[in-house]
Design a protein around this motif. Structure first.
Motif, short mmCIF file in Angstrom:
data_model
loop_
_atom_site.label_atom_id
_atom_site.label_comp_id
_atom_site.label_asym_id
_atom_site.label_seq_id
_atom_site.Cartn_x
_atom_site.Cartn_y
_atom_site.Cartn_z
N ALA A 245 -18.77 -53.51 -13.49
CA ALA A 245 -18.13 -54.56 -12.69
C ALA A 245 -16.95 -54.00 -11.91
N TRP A 246 -16.24 -53.04 -12.51
CA TRP A 246 -15.13 -52.42 -11.78
C TRP A 246 -15.65 -51.69 -10.54
N LEU A 247 -16.73 -50.94 -10.68
CA LEU A 247 -17.31 -50.27 -9.52
C LEU A 247 -17.69 -51.28 -8.44
N GLU A 248 -18.26 -52.39 -8.85
CA GLU A 248 -18.66 -53.41 -7.89
C GLU A 248 -17.45 -54.00 -7.18
N SER A 249 -16.32 -54.06 -7.87
CA SER A 249 -15.11 -54.61 -7.24
C SER A 249 -14.58 -53.71 -6.14
N ILE A 250 -14.93 -52.43 -6.19
CA ILE A 250 -14.51 -51.49 -5.16
C ILE A 250 -15.55 -51.38 -4.04
N GLU A 251 -16.77 -51.86 -4.31
CA GLU A 251 -17.92 -51.60 -3.44
C GLU A 251 -17.68 -52.01 -1.99
N THR A 252 -17.12 -53.19 -1.76
CA THR A 252 -17.01 -53.68 -0.38
C THR A 252 -16.08 -52.82 0.47
N GLY A 253 -15.11 -52.16 -0.15
CA GLY A 253 -14.18 -51.33 0.60
C GLY A 253 -14.42 -49.85 0.45
N PHE A 254 -15.52 -49.48 -0.24
CA PHE A 254 -15.71 -48.07 -0.59
C PHE A 254 -15.87 -47.17 0.64
N LEU A 255 -16.68 -47.59 1.60
CA LEU A 255 -16.88 -46.76 2.79
C LEU A 255 -15.57 -46.62 3.57
N ASP A 256 -14.75 -47.66 3.58
CA ASP A 256 -13.45 -47.57 4.26
C ASP A 256 -12.52 -46.59 3.53
N VAL A 257 -12.61 -46.57 2.20
CA VAL A 257 -11.82 -45.59 1.43
C VAL A 257 -12.27 -44.18 1.78
N LEU A 258 -13.58 -43.96 1.85
CA LEU A 258 -14.10 -42.63 2.21
C LEU A 258 -13.65 -42.25 3.62
N ALA A 259 -13.71 -43.20 4.55
CA ALA A 259 -13.29 -42.91 5.92
C ALA A 259 -11.81 -42.56 5.98
N THR A 260 -11.01 -43.24 5.17
CA THR A 260 -9.58 -42.94 5.12
C THR A 260 -9.33 -41.53 4.61
N ALA A 261 -10.02 -41.17 3.53
CA ALA A 261 -9.86 -39.82 2.97
C ALA A 261 -10.38 -38.76 3.95
N SER A 262 -11.49 -39.05 4.64
CA SER A 262 -12.02 -38.10 5.61
C SER A 262 -11.04 -37.88 6.75
N ALA A 263 -10.48 -38.97 7.26
CA ALA A 263 -9.54 -38.87 8.38
C ALA A 263 -8.31 -38.07 8.00
N ALA A 264 -7.92 -38.15 6.71
CA ALA A 264 -6.75 -37.42 6.24
C ALA A 264 -7.06 -35.96 5.92
N GLY A 265 -8.35 -35.60 5.94
CA GLY A 265 -8.73 -34.22 5.63
C GLY A 265 -8.86 -33.92 4.16
N TRP A 266 -8.99 -34.95 3.33
CA TRP A 266 -9.10 -34.75 1.88
C TRP A 266 -10.57 -34.62 1.50
N ASP A 267 -11.20 -33.57 1.94
CA ASP A 267 -12.65 -33.42 1.79
C ASP A 267 -13.09 -33.35 0.33
N ASP A 268 -12.31 -32.68 -0.51
CA ASP A 268 -12.70 -32.61 -1.92
C ASP A 268 -12.71 -33.99 -2.56
N ILE A 269 -11.76 -34.83 -2.16
CA ILE A 269 -11.74 -36.20 -2.70
C ILE A 269 -12.96 -36.97 -2.20
N VAL A 270 -13.34 -36.77 -0.94
CA VAL A 270 -14.46 -37.53 -0.37
C VAL A 270 -15.74 -37.30 -1.15
N TRP A 271 -16.16 -36.04 -1.29
CA TRP A 271 -17.45 -35.81 -1.96
C TRP A 271 -17.39 -36.15 -3.45
N GLN A 272 -16.21 -35.93 -4.06
CA GLN A 272 -16.10 -36.28 -5.48
C GLN A 272 -16.18 -37.79 -5.69
#
Length: 422
Positions: free
Chosen positions: A149-176
């Motif tokens: 249920a916790w994972l589902e609570s993050i689901e709607t914003g998950f791609l935006d979180v990945l995009a934020t990390a990608s834009a910041a250059g945190w590539d290790d965080i993105v794939w992990q």
């Protein structure tokens, strides 16, 4: 509706710490928050974070959502989010704003990594995640259902979180992050999100030149693509994974890619090609004694031979289930039991088959696998129908239809047509 001037007035009346929290929430690429997330992002205790969230809700800036017991979730209203973000941009240095975002990504990664190790330990990576996965605060769940249920609570914003990390250059965080959300992809089947996430994860992994990360992203993405019926693209990803595994002499990964290709061929109605690939995968895994992989290949092999030789398929499913139980792979063992029960029904042992299917359903309910619960219910309904027990069959078919609705509209409509006439 709160006017801009009213937002400013409310903000000025807040205590300094609550002001800091409000501005931080406005920066987040995710609208739904709770005390654990806020505590991690703002480096506070749960208690202090929770109190400030209550204050912001009382002021009409947050909307309380349904939570359980003491863990209440809130949604930052769109207008308040825009106001808080504008305040943060004007008030806080860029370095501080980036630190807020990084702490969010680190906390989600730490929590989801802990969750993945709990729900799918066999599929946790062997990669050393280092300091990025160090828990910042206690994980907000106590059992498997709450974890998912916790994972589902993050689901709607998950791609935006990945995009934020990608834009910041945190590539290790993105794939992990993509890797750590594997249990959600496996159990809930949000295909579009999974495919998009793995594409972002693959790009990030390639920028880091991390061969293990690249392999994980290729395999995870291929699984999502094949499950979504995009077989040609899935085959391309599996072939890339196979090439990489052979280049790096990774026998386990080589077998996984071969199994993926075999599953695609089986799904596409090419059993002869699938059987050749399964034999190759099994031989690779025998050389490295990877018994779980051998068992998984045996399940696909059994599904292929079930059409012409049900007794042989039954023995294969039972043997594979034994290996999976030894490997403590409970989810895969439950899948094997579904197939074992179905094959028993096909061979005329309907009572024993129904017993197996009901046991499998209980196991799948524990790990809340949507697609396999639906498949098990469908097969159980067919078994009851074969015994002339229409009410039991209708109940199973209806439950399966509801589950399929969330992962496969075609299957949902197909099965509705079956039971609506009963």
């Amino acid at each position: 509706m709160i006017t801009p001037a009213a937002f400013d007035e409310i903000y000025q009346e807040l205590e300094a710490e609550t002001k800091d929290i409000y501005r931080a929430l406005g920066l987040l690429p995710i609208a739904d928050v709770d005390a654990p997330m806020t505590a991690a992002v703002c480096r506070l205790s749960w208690g202090r974070a929770g109190w400030s969230l209550e204050v912001l809700a009382e002021q009409g800036l947050l909307k309380p959502l349904h939570g359980h017991e003491d863990l209440v979730r809130y949604r930052l209203l769109p207008a308040a989010r825009d106001h808080a973000k504008s305040l943060a941009v004007r008030t806080d240095p860029e370095q501080d704003r980036q630190a807020v975002l990084r702490r969010l990504c680190q906390w989600i990664l730490a929590t989801s990594t802990h969750l993945r190790s709990r729900l799918t330990p066999a599929q946790a990576t062997q990669q050393d995640l280092g300091t990025e996965a160090t828990p910042i605060c206690e994980a907000p769940f106590d059992d498997d259902a709450e974890a998912l249920a916790w994972l589902e609570s993050i689901e709607t914003g998950f791609l935006d979180v990945l995009a934020t990390a990608s834009a910041a250059g945190w590539d290790d965080i993105v794939w992990q992050l993509v890797d750590a959300f594997g249990p959600l992809f496996l159990r809930r089947h949000p295909y579009d999100m999974s495919i998009a996430a793995h594409k972002m994860g693959l790009d990030a992994a390639r920028r880091t030149s991390n061969k293990e990360a690249i392999q994980h992203m290729l395999m995870g993405g291929a699984t999502g693509l094949s499950s979504a019926g995009q077989l040609d693209t899935a085959i391309d990803w599996y072939r890339q994974a196979l090439t990489s595994a052979r280049r790096w002499q990774d026998a386990q990964a080589e077998g996984e890619a071969l199994l993926g290709l075999a599953s695609c061929d089986h799904q596409a109605g090419r059993p002869d090609e699938a059987l050749l690939l399964l034999a190759e995968a099994t031989n690779v895994w025998r050389r490295c004694d990877y018994r779980r992989g051998i068992a998984l290949a045996t399940l696909v092999f059994g599904e292929i031979v079930l059409v012409d030789d049900p007794p042989r398929a039954l023995s294969l499913f039972a043997w594979a289930r034994g290996l999976l139980l030894e490997a403590e792979a409970s989810y895969d063992a439950a899948r094997a039991l579904v197939l074992q029960g179905h094959s028993r029904v096909v061979t005329g042992e309907s009572g024993a088959g129904i017993h197996d299917l009901e046991m499998a359903l209980a196991g799948l309910s524990d790990v809340t696998s949507t697609r396999w619960r639906a498949r098990c219910l469908e097969l159980l309904g067919a078994a009851w129908l074969g015994r002339g027990q229409r009410d039991e069959a209708r109940s199973c078919f209806a439950a399966a239809t509801d589950l399929y609705a969330g992962v496969s509209r075609a299957d949902s409509e197909r099965l509705r047509a079956v039971w609506s006439g009963l």
